[in-house]
Write a protein that holds these residues in place. Structure first.
Motif, PDB file in Angstrom:
ATOM      1  N   HIS A  98       0.832  -1.212   0.000  1.00  0.00           N
ATOM      2  CA  HIS A  98       0.000   0.000   0.000  1.00  0.00           C
ATOM      3  C   HIS A  98       0.864   1.259   0.000  1.00  0.00           C
ATOM      4  O   HIS A  98       0.505   2.262  -0.630  1.00  0.00           O
ATOM      5  CB  HIS A  98      -0.941   0.016   1.207  1.00  0.00           C
TER       6      HIS A  98
ATOM      7  N   ALA B 220       1.849   1.635  -3.562  1.00  0.00           N
ATOM      8  CA  ALA B 220       0.679   2.023  -4.375  1.00  0.00           C
ATOM      9  C   ALA B 220       0.359   3.500  -4.188  1.00  0.00           C
ATOM     10  O   ALA B 220      -0.024   4.185  -5.146  1.00  0.00           O
ATOM     11  CB  ALA B 220      -0.526   1.158  -4.011  1.00  0.00           C
TER      12      ALA B 220
ATOM     13  N   ARG C 291      -6.026  -7.714  -1.344  1.00  0.00           N
ATOM     14  CA  ARG C 291      -6.486  -6.385  -1.767  1.00  0.00           C
ATOM     15  C   ARG C 291      -5.306  -5.443  -2.002  1.00  0.00           C
ATOM     16  O   ARG C 291      -5.344  -4.602  -2.901  1.00  0.00           O
ATOM     17  CB  ARG C 291      -7.455  -5.803  -0.744  1.00  0.00           C
TER      18      ARG C 291
ATOM     19  N   ARG D 229      -4.558  -3.600  -5.519  1.00  0.00           N
ATOM     20  CA  ARG D 229      -4.373  -2.148  -5.634  1.00  0.00           C
ATOM     21  C   ARG D 229      -3.048  -1.821  -6.313  1.00  0.00           C
ATOM     22  O   ARG D 229      -3.006  -1.010  -7.247  1.00  0.00           O
ATOM     23  CB  ARG D 229      -4.432  -1.489  -4.257  1.00  0.00           C
TER      24      ARG D 229
ATOM     25  N   CYS E 141      -2.520  -0.040  -9.981  1.00  0.00           N
ATOM     26  CA  CYS E 141      -1.790   1.230 -10.097  1.00  0.00           C
ATOM     27  C   CYS E 141      -0.679   1.123 -11.121  1.00  0.00           C
ATOM     28  O   CYS E 141      -0.487   2.016 -11.949  1.00  0.00           O
ATOM     29  CB  CYS E 141      -1.201   1.633  -8.743  1.00  0.00           C
TER      30      CYS E 141
END
Length: 181
Positions: free
Chosen positions: A58, A61, A119, A123, A127
């Motif tokens: 994350h 991302a 998830r 993501r 991206c």
């Protein structure tokens, strides 16, 4: 006018996405007790690994989409605020340098840990897939003061997921699980 996706972006995105299935095969045999089982000779347990890899993906991302860490999956606390009941990781409990605890109450269930990990992969892969070459070539900060092109950081995420999947393989052996092969 639409431009074709960068071939480099497609390859990188597919490589990131492939880590979902590659890691998933090593989850066989774990359950809501063993996913936080710690062994004396190994540094991490499964829940910590899945949360740590998700958090790291994350972070990368967000360099593409400027988005935030999903509040549905992470809270920012002092390392003790993760919750099985709420199905969230405490960001500080899975950050680099944190120490995993064998605490069922502070980590989501195995199914929820896996969902959060998956998830994060989705993501990041999405991206990357939509990035152009100029974006992939941008220098971004990472680690202690170093900078690298974003495409190189993506390659590190693939390695990072593989490195921690190796820890899961070691953990499986230490817990006496059968081979996944």
């Amino acid at each position: 006018m639409s431009t074709a996706p960068s071939p480099r972006a497609v390859i990188l995105a597919d490589a990131v996405a492939s880590t979902k299935a590659l890691t998933a095969r090593y989850l066989a045999g774990f359950n809501d007790v063993t996913h936080v089982r710690q062994t004396p000779d190994l540094p991490n347990h499964l829940a910590w690994i899945l949360g740590h890899c998700a958090l790291t993906m994350h972070r990368v991302a967000s360099m593409f989409d400027q988005g935030e860490l999903p509040a549905s999956d992470f809270i920012t606390g002092d390392g003790t605020g993760g919750s099985r009941d709420r199905g969230v990781f405490d960001r500080e409990a899975v950050a680099f340098g944190s120490r995993p605890e064998e605490r069922h109450d502070r980590f989501p269930t195995l199914a929820r840990c896996t969902e959060i990990y998956n998830r994060a992969i989705d993501r990041l892969a999405n991206c990357i897939r939509s990035a152009d070459d100029a974006t992939l070539d941008q220098l971004v900060p990472w680690g202690s003061g170093q900078q690298m092109p974003l495409w190189q950081l993506v390659s590190r995420m693939i390695f990072h997921n593989g490195f921690h999947t190796g820890q899961i393989a070691d953990l499986r052996r230490a817990l006496g699980f059968r081979s996944v092969f």
